[in-house]
Design a protein around this motif. Structure first.
Motif, mmCIF file in Angstrom:
data_model
loop_
_atom_site.group_PDB
_atom_site.id
_atom_site.type_symbol
_atom_site.label_atom_id
_atom_site.label_comp_id
_atom_site.label_asym_id
_atom_site.label_seq_id
_atom_site.Cartn_x
_atom_site.Cartn_y
_atom_site.Cartn_z
ATOM 1 N N GLU A 291 0.808 -1.215 0.000
ATOM 2 C CA GLU A 291 0.000 0.000 0.000
ATOM 3 C C GLU A 291 0.846 1.272 0.000
ATOM 4 O O GLU A 291 0.318 2.371 0.017
ATOM 5 N N LEU A 292 2.151 1.122 -0.024
ATOM 6 C CA LEU A 292 3.033 2.287 -0.001
ATOM 7 C C LEU A 292 3.056 2.961 -1.376
ATOM 8 O O LEU A 292 3.077 2.298 -2.405
ATOM 9 N N GLU B 292 4.396 14.473 10.555
ATOM 10 C CA GLU B 292 3.167 13.726 10.841
ATOM 11 C C GLU B 292 2.104 14.644 11.441
ATOM 12 O O GLU B 292 0.915 14.544 11.095
ATOM 13 N N SER C 123 -3.909 11.456 3.287
ATOM 14 C CA SER C 123 -4.230 10.170 3.907
ATOM 15 C C SER C 123 -3.219 9.103 3.493
ATOM 16 O O SER C 123 -2.769 8.291 4.306
ATOM 17 N N THR C 124 -2.870 9.138 2.209
ATOM 18 C CA THR C 124 -1.878 8.174 1.707
ATOM 19 C C THR C 124 -0.527 8.404 2.368
ATOM 20 O O THR C 124 0.153 7.462 2.777
ATOM 21 N N LYS D 103 0.095 9.702 5.249
ATOM 22 C CA LYS D 103 0.087 9.264 6.645
ATOM 23 C C LYS D 103 0.368 7.765 6.741
ATOM 24 O O LYS D 103 1.144 7.318 7.585
ATOM 25 N N LYS D 104 -0.282 6.994 5.832
ATOM 26 C CA LYS D 104 -0.038 5.552 5.810
ATOM 27 C C LYS D 104 1.403 5.257 5.393
ATOM 28 O O LYS D 104 2.043 4.359 5.923
ATOM 29 N N ASP D 105 1.877 6.043 4.417
ATOM 30 C CA ASP D 105 3.238 5.826 3.930
ATOM 31 C C ASP D 105 4.257 5.997 5.053
ATOM 32 O O ASP D 105 5.198 5.218 5.190
ATOM 33 N N ILE E 194 3.837 5.662 8.241
ATOM 34 C CA ILE E 194 3.747 4.544 9.184
ATOM 35 C C ILE E 194 4.498 3.337 8.636
ATOM 36 O O ILE E 194 5.277 2.690 9.341
ATOM 37 N N SER E 195 4.288 3.043 7.347
ATOM 38 C CA SER E 195 4.955 1.897 6.730
ATOM 39 C C SER E 195 6.462 2.110 6.655
ATOM 40 O O SER E 195 7.250 1.215 6.959
#
Length: 272
Positions: A55-56, A121, A204-205, A207-209, A211-212
């Motif tokens: 999902e990155l 972040e 949103s992407t 933020k996920k990136d 974290i990953s």
């Protein structure tokens, strides 16, 4: 992240092998055989299974190892004064008097726990909240525009009963004017919503990136990603600020003087 990706190293050797992992140090996809080679390097490269980073964002997976201004040079330095990563060739050209200039390895050390990433972040989170609020506000504006459109149309229709002789002719023009103004307002607000939605989706992407990347990427790759997203977030901040300060379109009705002027005017604009 896109499906199917081929091993970058094998492709350079004109082989077509499916990649199973990602090398954080080299920022490229690797097959099972190449992954073992990367793991045996000194120091060992960090190899991450593709499923862990599926999902990155692809833009963060393929951050260039080479200098933007000197494509044949690798990024190995960090200018503290300008807060940017550079190559050896950049120093005499753009940073001759900068101090200090340190290695990327030193700059990236402990980046996962640095104020740079926590601040990024926080900014992304705050901007996400702002964009979410703007989306909600503009959805409400759009609904109000629809309601006002209906109310104005109803008012015009009621006026027709009082001025039937002239309003039969004027009604069509007034409705067209309402529709035109509504379409202009609708287009403006819809454009704002689309723009803000894109920003919200990107944030949103990201933020996920982050974290990953904090979990799987090497410190150098994470450091580069932080600098990359910092610039992107700044751009989003400017765009959102422009949207926040822009004039909000409204749809209102101004009937003043209609009754006294109706005998003399066959076509007027009543909607703004």
């Amino acid at each position: 992240m896109a499906d199917s990706i081929r091993c970058v190293g094998c492709q350079r050797g004109k082989e077509d092998i499916i990649a199973e992992s990602w090398c954080s140090d080299c920022s490229e996809q690797v097959c099972k055989t190449c992954a073992r080679v990367h793991e045996r390097m000194y120091p060992p490269h960090k190899i991450v299974p593709m499923k862990e980073i599926q999902e990155l964002s692809s833009s963060l997976l393929t951050l260039s190892k080479n200098c933007e201004n000197h494509p044949d040079q690798k990024i190995i330095l960090y200018c503290c004064q300008h807060d940017t990563v550079i190559c050896d060739s950049c120093v005499p050209v753009s940073h001759p008097n900068c101090n200090p200039i340190i290695s990327v390895e030193k700059a990236a050390k402990n980046v996962k726990h640095s104020t740079a990433i926590s601040d990024l972040e926080r900014r992304i989170g705050n901007l996400s909240q702002v964009t979410e609020n703007i989306l909600s506000q503009n959805e409400t504006i759009l609904e109000d525009l629809k309601k006002n459109r209906s109310k104005i149309t109803k008012t015009v229709t009621e006026m027709k009963l009082k001025f039937i002789a002239h309003l039969d002719k004027l009604e069509s023009n007034i409705h067209k004017d309402i529709d035109n103004k509504y379409e202009q307002c609708d287009e403006t607000v819809s454009q704002i919503i689309n723009s803000v939605q894109l920003s919200y989706d990107s944030l949103s992407t990201w933020k996920k990136d982050i974290i990953s990347l904090k979990q799987y990427a090497s410190e150098i790759h994470l450091f580069k990603a932080v600098k990359f997203l910092d610039a992107k977030t700044h751009q989003q901040e400017l765009e959102i600020r422009d949207i926040q300060t822009a004039t909000v379109p409204t749809l209102t009705y101004h009937p003043s003087g209609l009754e006294s002027n109706i005998q003399n005017e066959h076509s007027q604009t009543w909607v703004q």
